[in-house]
Design a protein around this motif. Structure first.
Motif, PDB file in Angstrom:
ATOM      1  N   VAL A 240      71.840  54.972 126.374  1.00  0.00           N
ATOM      2  CA  VAL A 240      72.650  54.067 127.199  1.00  0.00           C
ATOM      3  C   VAL A 240      72.534  52.632 126.702  1.00  0.00           C
ATOM      4  N   LEU A 241      71.314  52.189 126.459  1.00  0.00           N
ATOM      5  CA  LEU A 241      71.084  50.807 126.054  1.00  0.00           C
ATOM      6  C   LEU A 241      71.692  50.535 124.673  1.00  0.00           C
ATOM      7  N   ALA A 242      71.581  51.504 123.763  1.00  0.00           N
ATOM      8  CA  ALA A 242      72.149  51.342 122.425  1.00  0.00           C
ATOM      9  C   ALA A 242      73.667  51.281 122.487  1.00  0.00           C
ATOM     10  N   LEU A 243      74.263  52.153 123.277  1.00  0.00           N
ATOM     11  CA  LEU A 243      75.722  52.240 123.340  1.00  0.00           C
ATOM     12  C   LEU A 243      76.341  50.981 123.926  1.00  0.00           C
ATOM     13  N   TYR A 244      75.700  50.406 124.956  1.00  0.00           N
ATOM     14  CA  TYR A 244      76.301  49.259 125.648  1.00  0.00           C
ATOM     15  C   TYR A 244      75.897  47.901 125.076  1.00  0.00           C
ATOM     16  N   THR A 245      74.881  47.881 124.208  1.00  0.00           N
ATOM     17  CA  THR A 245      74.505  46.585 123.612  1.00  0.00           C
ATOM     18  C   THR A 245      74.772  46.533 122.108  1.00  0.00           C
ATOM     19  N   GLY A 246      74.903  47.685 121.460  1.00  0.00           N
ATOM     20  CA  GLY A 246      75.193  47.708 120.031  1.00  0.00           C
ATOM     21  C   GLY A 246      74.046  47.234 119.153  1.00  0.00           C
ATOM     22  N   GLN A 247      72.816  47.288 119.645  1.00  0.00           N
ATOM     23  CA  GLN A 247      71.678  46.763 118.892  1.00  0.00           C
ATOM     24  C   GLN A 247      70.939  47.856 118.123  1.00  0.00           C
ATOM     25  N   ARG A 248      70.183  47.427 117.123  1.00  0.00           N
ATOM     26  CA  ARG A 248      69.339  48.334 116.358  1.00  0.00           C
ATOM     27  C   ARG A 248      68.157  48.783 117.212  1.00  0.00           C
ATOM     28  N   SER A 249      67.549  49.915 116.821  1.00  0.00           N
ATOM     29  CA  SER A 249      66.422  50.436 117.588  1.00  0.00           C
ATOM     30  C   SER A 249      65.261  49.446 117.609  1.00  0.00           C
ATOM     31  N   SER A 250      65.058  48.696 116.501  1.00  0.00           N
ATOM     32  CA  SER A 250      63.954  47.733 116.453  1.00  0.00           C
ATOM     33  C   SER A 250      64.119  46.631 117.495  1.00  0.00           C
ATOM     34  N   ASP A 251      65.360  46.347 117.868  1.00  0.00           N
ATOM     35  CA  ASP A 251      65.616  45.327 118.886  1.00  0.00           C
ATOM     36  C   ASP A 251      65.640  45.932 120.292  1.00  0.00           C
ATOM     37  N   LEU A 252      66.086  47.169 120.390  1.00  0.00           N
ATOM     38  CA  LEU A 252      66.104  47.833 121.695  1.00  0.00           C
ATOM     39  C   LEU A 252      64.697  47.959 122.264  1.00  0.00           C
ATOM     40  N   ILE A 253      63.735  48.354 121.416  1.00  0.00           N
ATOM     41  CA  ILE A 253      62.388  48.594 121.939  1.00  0.00           C
ATOM     42  C   ILE A 253      61.665  47.294 122.293  1.00  0.00           C
ATOM     43  N   LYS A 254      62.201  46.148 121.843  1.00  0.00           N
ATOM     44  CA  LYS A 254      61.597  44.850 122.185  1.00  0.00           C
ATOM     45  C   LYS A 254      62.205  44.220 123.443  1.00  0.00           C
ATOM     46  N   MET A 255      63.314  44.756 123.925  1.00  0.00           N
ATOM     47  CA  MET A 255      63.979  44.156 125.079  1.00  0.00           C
ATOM     48  C   MET A 255      63.068  44.197 126.297  1.00  0.00           C
ATOM     49  N   ARG A 256      62.873  43.044 126.898  1.00  0.00           N
ATOM     50  CA  ARG A 256      61.984  42.916 128.059  1.00  0.00           C
ATOM     51  C   ARG A 256      62.816  42.699 129.325  1.00  0.00           C
ATOM     52  N   TRP A 257      62.197  43.007 130.447  1.00  0.00           N
ATOM     53  CA  TRP A 257      62.889  42.778 131.698  1.00  0.00           C
ATOM     54  C   TRP A 257      63.190  41.298 131.914  1.00  0.00           C
ATOM     55  N   ASP A 258      62.323  40.418 131.407  1.00  0.00           N
ATOM     56  CA  ASP A 258      62.609  38.986 131.593  1.00  0.00           C
ATOM     57  C   ASP A 258      63.656  38.473 130.604  1.00  0.00           C
ATOM     58  N   ASP A 259      64.152  39.353 129.708  1.00  0.00           N
ATOM     59  CA  ASP A 259      65.296  39.004 128.860  1.00  0.00           C
ATOM     60  C   ASP A 259      66.618  39.236 129.594  1.00  0.00           C
ATOM     61  N   TYR A 260      66.540  39.956 130.701  1.00  0.00           N
ATOM     62  CA  TYR A 260      67.739  40.316 131.463  1.00  0.00           C
ATOM     63  C   TYR A 260      67.840  39.431 132.707  1.00  0.00           C
ATOM     64  N   ASP A 261      68.950  38.706 132.821  1.00  0.00           N
ATOM     65  CA  ASP A 261      69.092  37.765 133.939  1.00  0.00           C
ATOM     66  C   ASP A 261      70.009  38.282 135.044  1.00  0.00           C
ATOM     67  N   GLY A 262      70.333  39.558 134.972  1.00  0.00           N
ATOM     68  CA  GLY A 262      71.221  40.142 135.969  1.00  0.00           C
ATOM     69  C   GLY A 262      72.649  40.260 135.503  1.00  0.00           C
TER      70      GLY A 262
END
Length: 276
Positions: free
Chosen positions: A122-144
């Motif tokens: 889901v996260l890859a499909l909707y953000t278009g990011q590489r796996s190396s960036d997906l696994i670094k995404m933090r909850w505080d990177d998301y502002d709603g």
């Protein structure tokens, strides 16, 4: 070879690396245990090719092994332990990473993958990011409303607005969050490392013959293709995916334009035949 590995790990070439890169290198070096006793002067190109081919079913790992051979042997050449680097120019295996996941494959994964891997899809499909960036995404990177990403490969900083469907998913995931990162290794309840995530994804795909031939990176192409089919320009797609070159993205937009023109052509033909 064992002595070269130890000297390399004490060298500035290694110590200056980022912690995540060191961890990745150590994972690959773990595959070198069987050759640590081999005199470096005895290493030949056929030995490197043989080790590569023994991991042919895992081309990403096979290519990482070739890269590590090249690093170690270049290090040895620079220090005059050997005169040449037999790993130089060794051909990498084809990864198949540009095989786009079609809608049926995406739908199958979303239906059949267990939650940790389904979440990654889901996260890859909707953000278009590489796996190396997906696994670094933090909850505080998301502002709603959007996720901030600094891409590991390019250093590009992105602000990626979240699709309404992704917001629904994120809201549900956050309710039960146990880690600072959005994606979590279920075995440890800790953030994924790159090698662990790669292995988990590979096994998840391998478990389903319906997904044979696809690799996780193909979801990045699927994401870019869907944006093109929605009418986005190459520049608009790059604003999401962070592509530095527009050449590949223009292929997606051309394909989308061709499909739209083809649909329009058949619609005109059907209308013409009804009139006649």
């Amino acid at each position: 070879m064992g002595a070269i590995v130890e000297e390399y790990r004490r060298s500035p070439e290694y110590t200056k690396l980022a912690p995540s890169t060191k961890k990745d290198y150590l994972g690959v070096l773990g595959k070198f245990e069987e050759v640590l006793h081999v005199p470096i002067s005895d290493v030949r190109r056929r030995h490197i090719l043989g080790m590569r081919d023994s991991y042919a079913d895992r081309p990403g790992l096979a290519n990482s092994i070739i890269s590590m051979w090249s690093i170690l042997l270049k290090f040895a050449v620079d220090r005059e332990y050997v005169l040449a680097n037999p790993a130089a120019g060794v051909e990498r295996l084809q990864l198949g990473e540009w095989e786009r996941w079609p809608d049926r494959a995406v739908d199958f994964a979303l239906t059949h993958f267990k939650e940790p891997m389904r979440r990654a899809v889901v996260l890859a499909l909707y953000t278009g990011q590489r796996s190396s960036d997906l696994i670094k995404m933090r909850w505080d990177d998301y502002d709603g409303s959007a996720i901030q990403v600094t891409q590991k490969k390019t250093g590009t900083r992105l602000w990626v607005p979240c699709h309404a469907d992704l917001k629904v998913e994120l809201t549900e995931w956050k309710r039960n969050a146990t880690s600072v990162t959005i994606l979590v290794n279920p075995a440890s309840e800790q953030p994924w490392n790159r090698i662990g995530f790669s292995n988990a994804v590979r096994l998840a795909i391998k478990a389903h013959p319906e997904l044979k031939g696809y690799v996780f990176h193909g979801l990045r192409k699927a994401s870019a293709s869907l944006l093109a089919e929605a009418g986005c320009s190459a520049l608009e797609i790059a604003a999401i995916t962070g592509h530095m070159s527009l050449k590949n993205l223009e292929i997606y937009t051309r394909q989308a334009d061709q499909r739209q023109r083809a649909n329009a052509a058949i619609a005109k033909l059907e209308n013409y035949r009804r009139k006649t």
